[in-house]
Design a protein around this motif. Structure first.
Motif, PDB file in Angstrom:
ATOM      1  N   ASP A 114       6.505   2.615   8.394  1.00 45.21           N
ATOM      2  CA  ASP A 114       6.451   1.489   7.334  1.00 45.21           C
ATOM      3  C   ASP A 114       7.762   0.642   7.467  1.00 45.21           C
ATOM      4  O   ASP A 114       7.752  -0.626   6.664  1.00 45.21           O
ATOM      5  N   GLN A 115       8.804   0.681   8.237  1.00 46.24           N
ATOM      6  CA  GLN A 115      10.134   0.030   8.323  1.00 46.24           C
ATOM      7  C   GLN A 115      10.491  -0.227   6.779  1.00 46.24           C
ATOM      8  O   GLN A 115      11.487  -1.133   6.643  1.00 46.24           O
ATOM      9  N   SER A 116      10.299   0.757   5.799  1.00 51.37           N
ATOM     10  CA  SER A 116      10.851   0.653   4.706  1.00 51.37           C
ATOM     11  C   SER A 116      11.281   2.063   4.166  1.00 51.37           C
ATOM     12  O   SER A 116      12.121   2.668   4.488  1.00 51.37           O
ATOM     13  N   PHE A 117      10.450   2.218   3.039  1.00 50.11           N
ATOM     14  CA  PHE A 117      10.702   3.472   2.190  1.00 50.11           C
ATOM     15  C   PHE A 117      10.676   4.749   2.766  1.00 50.11           C
ATOM     16  O   PHE A 117      11.447   5.600   2.999  1.00 50.11           O
ATOM     17  N   ASN A 118       9.509   5.092   3.800  1.00 51.24           N
ATOM     18  CA  ASN A 118       9.298   6.332   4.257  1.00 51.24           C
ATOM     19  C   ASN A 118      10.243   6.461   5.608  1.00 51.24           C
ATOM     20  O   ASN A 118      10.556   7.721   6.059  1.00 51.24           O
ATOM     21  N   ASP A 119      10.466   5.296   6.228  1.00 53.37           N
ATOM     22  CA  ASP A 119      11.263   5.638   7.502  1.00 53.37           C
ATOM     23  C   ASP A 119      12.861   5.622   6.986  1.00 53.37           C
ATOM     24  O   ASP A 119      13.684   6.223   7.863  1.00 53.37           O
ATOM     25  N   ALA A 120      13.216   5.116   5.925  1.00 55.06           N
ATOM     26  CA  ALA A 120      14.518   5.615   5.292  1.00 55.06           C
ATOM     27  C   ALA A 120      14.621   6.954   5.121  1.00 55.06           C
ATOM     28  O   ALA A 120      15.682   7.538   5.309  1.00 55.06           O
ATOM     29  N   ALA A 121      13.623   7.552   4.674  1.00 55.04           N
ATOM     30  CA  ALA A 121      13.596   9.116   4.406  1.00 55.04           C
ATOM     31  C   ALA A 121      13.708   9.680   5.497  1.00 55.04           C
ATOM     32  O   ALA A 121      14.679  10.704   5.774  1.00 55.04           O
ATOM     33  N   TYR A 122      13.081   9.276   6.718  1.00 53.99           N
ATOM     34  CA  TYR A 122      13.212   9.868   7.981  1.00 53.99           C
ATOM     35  C   TYR A 122      14.739   9.644   8.494  1.00 53.99           C
ATOM     36  O   TYR A 122      15.141  10.748   9.218  1.00 53.99           O
ATOM     37  N   ALA A 123      15.311   8.640   8.134  1.00 54.16           N
ATOM     38  CA  ALA A 123      16.536   8.438   8.720  1.00 54.16           C
ATOM     39  C   ALA A 123      17.719   9.617   8.234  1.00 54.16           C
ATOM     40  O   ALA A 123      18.501   9.884   8.619  1.00 54.16           O
ATOM     41  N   GLY A 124      17.291   9.849   6.787  1.00 51.86           N
ATOM     42  CA  GLY A 124      18.105  10.886   6.165  1.00 51.86           C
ATOM     43  C   GLY A 124      17.774  12.102   6.718  1.00 51.86           C
ATOM     44  O   GLY A 124      18.799  13.042   7.035  1.00 51.86           O
ATOM     45  N   LEU A 125      16.784  12.361   7.332  1.00 50.60           N
ATOM     46  CA  LEU A 125      16.219  13.631   7.897  1.00 50.60           C
ATOM     47  C   LEU A 125      16.895  13.919   9.200  1.00 50.60           C
ATOM     48  O   LEU A 125      17.687  14.896   9.486  1.00 50.60           O
ATOM     49  N   GLU A 126      17.064  12.809   9.880  1.00 57.76           N
ATOM     50  CA  GLU A 126      17.257  12.791  11.383  1.00 57.76           C
ATOM     51  C   GLU A 126      19.070  12.984  11.270  1.00 57.76           C
ATOM     52  O   GLU A 126      19.546  13.490  12.095  1.00 57.76           O
TER      53      GLU A 126
ATOM     54  N   GLN B  81      15.609  -4.717   6.382  1.00 56.43           N
ATOM     55  CA  GLN B  81      14.479  -5.210   7.171  1.00 56.43           C
ATOM     56  C   GLN B  81      14.795  -6.189   8.185  1.00 56.43           C
ATOM     57  O   GLN B  81      14.076  -6.367   9.101  1.00 56.43           O
ATOM     58  N   TYR B  82      15.858  -6.773   7.961  1.00 49.83           N
ATOM     59  CA  TYR B  82      16.553  -7.689   8.991  1.00 49.83           C
ATOM     60  C   TYR B  82      16.496  -7.172  10.418  1.00 49.83           C
ATOM     61  O   TYR B  82      16.479  -7.524  11.415  1.00 49.83           O
ATOM     62  N   ASN B  83      17.028  -5.630  10.233  1.00 51.65           N
ATOM     63  CA  ASN B  83      17.258  -4.832  11.542  1.00 51.65           C
ATOM     64  C   ASN B  83      16.435  -4.134  11.997  1.00 51.65           C
ATOM     65  O   ASN B  83      16.518  -3.220  12.884  1.00 51.65           O
ATOM     66  N   GLN B  84      15.245  -4.067  11.340  1.00 54.62           N
ATOM     67  CA  GLN B  84      13.813  -3.114  11.829  1.00 54.62           C
ATOM     68  C   GLN B  84      13.373  -3.632  12.918  1.00 54.62           C
ATOM     69  O   GLN B  84      12.818  -4.752  13.197  1.00 54.62           O
ATOM     70  N   GLU B  85      13.271  -2.893  14.212  1.00 51.52           N
ATOM     71  CA  GLU B  85      12.736  -3.183  15.357  1.00 51.52           C
ATOM     72  C   GLU B  85      11.469  -3.794  15.265  1.00 51.52           C
ATOM     73  O   GLU B  85      10.952  -4.912  16.066  1.00 51.52           O
ATOM     74  N   ALA B  86      10.477  -3.152  14.522  1.00 52.58           N
ATOM     75  CA  ALA B  86       9.070  -3.794  14.280  1.00 52.58           C
ATOM     76  C   ALA B  86       8.932  -5.032  13.793  1.00 52.58           C
ATOM     77  O   ALA B  86       7.872  -5.626  13.696  1.00 52.58           O
ATOM     78  N   LEU B  87      10.007  -5.449  13.024  1.00 51.85           N
ATOM     79  CA  LEU B  87       9.918  -7.035  12.365  1.00 51.85           C
ATOM     80  C   LEU B  87      10.774  -7.686  12.973  1.00 51.85           C
ATOM     81  O   LEU B  87      11.138  -8.993  12.471  1.00 51.85           O
ATOM     82  N   ALA B  88      11.190  -7.489  14.322  1.00 56.17           N
ATOM     83  CA  ALA B  88      12.138  -8.318  14.992  1.00 56.17           C
ATOM     84  C   ALA B  88      11.635  -9.796  15.190  1.00 56.17           C
ATOM     85  O   ALA B  88      12.601 -10.594  15.128  1.00 56.17           O
ATOM     86  N   SER B  89      10.401 -10.137  15.270  1.00 53.71           N
ATOM     87  CA  SER B  89      10.013 -11.447  15.678  1.00 53.71           C
ATOM     88  C   SER B  89      10.048 -12.416  14.396  1.00 53.71           C
ATOM     89  O   SER B  89       9.988 -13.489  14.425  1.00 53.71           O
ATOM     90  N   TYR B  90      10.142 -11.396  13.338  1.00 51.60           N
ATOM     91  CA  TYR B  90      10.398 -12.327  11.810  1.00 51.60           C
ATOM     92  C   TYR B  90      11.688 -12.384  11.276  1.00 51.60           C
ATOM     93  O   TYR B  90      11.981 -12.956  10.189  1.00 51.60           O
ATOM     94  N   LYS B  91      12.511 -11.756  12.036  1.00 55.11           N
ATOM     95  CA  LYS B  91      14.214 -11.369  11.524  1.00 55.11           C
ATOM     96  C   LYS B  91      14.583 -12.617  11.094  1.00 55.11           C
ATOM     97  O   LYS B  91      15.532 -12.619  10.072  1.00 55.11           O
ATOM     98  N   ASN B  92      14.503 -13.803  11.505  1.00 50.42           N
ATOM     99  CA  ASN B  92      15.271 -14.978  11.229  1.00 50.42           C
ATOM    100  C   ASN B  92      14.869 -15.590   9.881  1.00 50.42           C
ATOM    101  O   ASN B  92      15.526 -16.496   9.230  1.00 50.42           O
ATOM    102  N   TYR B  93      13.622 -15.107   9.331  1.00 48.38           N
ATOM    103  CA  TYR B  93      13.258 -15.529   7.818  1.00 48.38           C
ATOM    104  C   TYR B  93      13.541 -14.445   6.893  1.00 48.38           C
ATOM    105  O   TYR B  93      13.082 -14.504   5.682  1.00 48.38           O
ATOM    106  N   ILE B  94      14.155 -13.122   7.213  1.00 49.32           N
ATOM    107  CA  ILE B  94      14.446 -12.222   6.355  1.00 49.32           C
ATOM    108  C   ILE B  94      15.940 -12.450   5.899  1.00 49.32           C
ATOM    109  O   ILE B  94      16.763 -12.302   6.496  1.00 49.32           O
ATOM    110  N   LEU B  95      15.894 -13.106   4.689  1.00 48.98           N
ATOM    111  CA  LEU B  95      17.171 -13.649   3.803  1.00 48.98           C
ATOM    112  C   LEU B  95      18.077 -12.249   3.864  1.00 48.98           C
ATOM    113  O   LEU B  95      19.120 -12.463   4.285  1.00 48.98           O
TER     114      LEU B  95
END
Length: 359
Positions: free
Chosen positions: A63-75, A272-286
Motif C-alpha cells: 500500500d506504500q503507506s500503513f502496512n508497508d511501514a509495519a513491514y519495514a519494522g518487521l524487516e 510517500q515521496y520516497n516510495q518506489e511505486a509512486l515515483a512517477s508522481y513524486k514531484n507533486y508529493i509536497l
C-alpha cells in the motif's frame, strides 16, 4: 526548550530511529514473553521460540503507506535479531472470527510477538490474548486492556496539524482538500488536526474541503485507489490545490489525481515521496504526515527480545518523534515561510502551547 524562539526542530525524515527512544517510554512491563517452545495443549501455550509475526490490515502489503511501514519494522527486527518472521495478508470480506484464527495460529506456531496491524484486529486480539498469556501481542491503532497486549497508539492529529500548516503555506487558491478513507474516529483525528493547522496558519482564510470515501472499511475505503482518485478530482475541480489523504491504499489514487492536475498532494504514514511505486508522481508529493508504525513494530519486537515486553498503551507522539512531517521533496524548502512555520508549530505542540484537536 526554555524559549520557543530558540527551539530548533530536529528533522525527522528518517523517522524509524524513534524505536530506541520509544522503547525507553515503556510502561511497567509484565512477564508476557518467553522463549520456551509450544506446550501443545490447545490454548494457553507459552511464548514460542520464533520471532515477530504481523497480520496486515485491509489493503495489505504494497500500500506504500500503513502496512508497508509495519513491514519495514518487521524487516528491521529480522535483520537485527536474526530470527524467523512471518507476515500474513488479510482476505476479502473476512470476519472477526477469521482474524481470531489467524492470530491464534501465529501464537500457537510459536511466534512472539504477534502484531495485528490496524484497529480492526481489536475484537480478535481481545479474544485471543487471554488464551496465550505467555505470548506478547501488539495492536496498532486501538487499545485492548490485557497484561500481554501492547496497544501501539499514535498522535496522528499532531502530524496532521503540521500537514495543515504546510498546506496553508503552499496553497495559492486558498482552497485545500482532505480525503479520508473511512468515516471513523481514527480518521477523524487526521482531519481535525489538519483543519486546525490550516485555520491557525491562515487565520481562517483558507477553506478546507473534506470527503470520506466510505462509511465502513468493508466498502473499500482503504483499498480502492479509484475511489481516492475520483474524490481528489472532485476537490481539485473546486479549486483545491493541495490535497491531504489519510486513506491507505486508496491514497495512491489521490496522489495520482493531484499529479495529473499538477497540484500538491500530501502523503500519509510513510514518506510517500520516497516510495518506489509512486515515483512517477513524486514531484507533486509536497510532504507526508509521518506515523512511525515501523518504529513501533520494531520497539515491541526489541522489548520481547530484551525479555522486558511492552504492555499497555504506548503513545507515539511528536515528543518522541513517533509522528512528524517529511521534508525530503526539495520543493518543500523552497516555499516561502513553510519550513519555519512547521518548525514553530512542532515546537509549540511539544511545549503544550498548541493543543491539537482529535475531533
Amino acid at each position: 526548550m526554555d524559549k520557543m524562539g530558540n527551539f530548533k526542530m530536529r528533522r525527522i525524515s528518517k523517522l524509524t530511529r524513534v524505536a530506541v527512544g520509544v522503547a525507553s517510554l515503556a510502561l511497567a512491563a509484565t512477564a508476557c514473553g518467553g522463549t520456551s517452545s509450544e506446550s501443545g495443549n490447545g490454548g494457553d501455550e507459552t511464548g514460542g521460540d520464533k520471532g515477530l509475526a504481523i497480520a496486515y490490515d485491509i489493503g495489505g502489503k504494497g500500500d506504500q503507506s500503513f502496512n508497508d511501514a509495519a513491514y519495514a519494522g518487521l524487516e528491521k527486527a529480522k535483520k537485527e535479531f536474526g530470527y524467523d518472521t512471518r507476515d500474513i495478508e488479510p482476505t476479502e470480506g473476512e470476519t472477526d472470527a477469521d482474524k481470531e484464527q489467524r492470530l491464534a495460529s501465529l501464537a500457537k506456531q510459536g511466534y512472539n510477538p504477534v502484531i495485528g496491524v490496524g484497529f480492526a484486529y481489536g475484537p480478535a486480539m481481545e479474544a485471543v490474548a487471554k488464551d496465550y498469556p505467555d505470548t506478547t501481542f501488539g495492536l496498532i491503532d486501538a487499545e485492548v486492556k490485557a497484561d500481554n497486549v501492547a496497544s501501539l497508539l499514535f498522535a496522528e492529529n499532531e502530524a496532521s496539524y503540521l500537514a495543515g500548516v504546510a498546506a496553508a503555506k503552499a496553497t495559492k487558491t486558498n482552497t485545500v482538500g482532505f480525503v479520508g478513507g473511512v468515516d471513523i474516529p481514527l480518521i477523524h483525528k487526521f482531519e481535525a488536526g489538519y483543519k486546525q493547522g490550516v485555520e491557525d496558519t491562515s487565520g481562517g482564510k483558507v477553506k478546507v474541503i473534506s470527503q470520506y470515501l466510505t462509511q465502513t472499511a468493508e466498502e473499500g475505503g482503504f483499498s480502492s485507489p479509484d475511489k481516492g482518485k475520483a474524490a481528489a478530482e472532485g476537490q481539485i475541480e473546486k479549486k483545491a490545490d493541495v490535497v491531504y489523504q489519510a486513506a491507505g491504499l486508496s491514497g495512491q489514487g489521490v496522489i495520482e489525481a493531484a499529479a495529473k492536475a499538477k497540484v500538491w498532494a500530501i502523503g500519509v504514514d510513510s514518506d510517500q515521496y520516497n516510495q518506489e511505486a509512486l515515483a512517477s508522481y513524486k514531484n507533486y508529493i509536497l510532504t507526508s504526515a509521518l506515523k512511525d508504525v515501523g518504529g513501533a513494530v520494531y520497539a515491541l519486537a526489541k522489548s520481547v527480545e530484551d525479555k522486558k515486553p511492552l504492555t499497555g498503551a504506548q503513545t507515539f507522539d511528536l515528543k518522541v518523534n513517533g509522528v512528524g512531517l517529511s521534508d525530503t521533496n526539495p520543493e518543500y524548502a523552497k516555499i516561502e515561510g513553510l519550513s519555519a512555520a512547521v518548525d514553530k508549530a512542532k515546537a509549540d505542540i511539544i511545549a503544550g502551547t498548541i493543543k491539537v484537536k482529535t475531533e
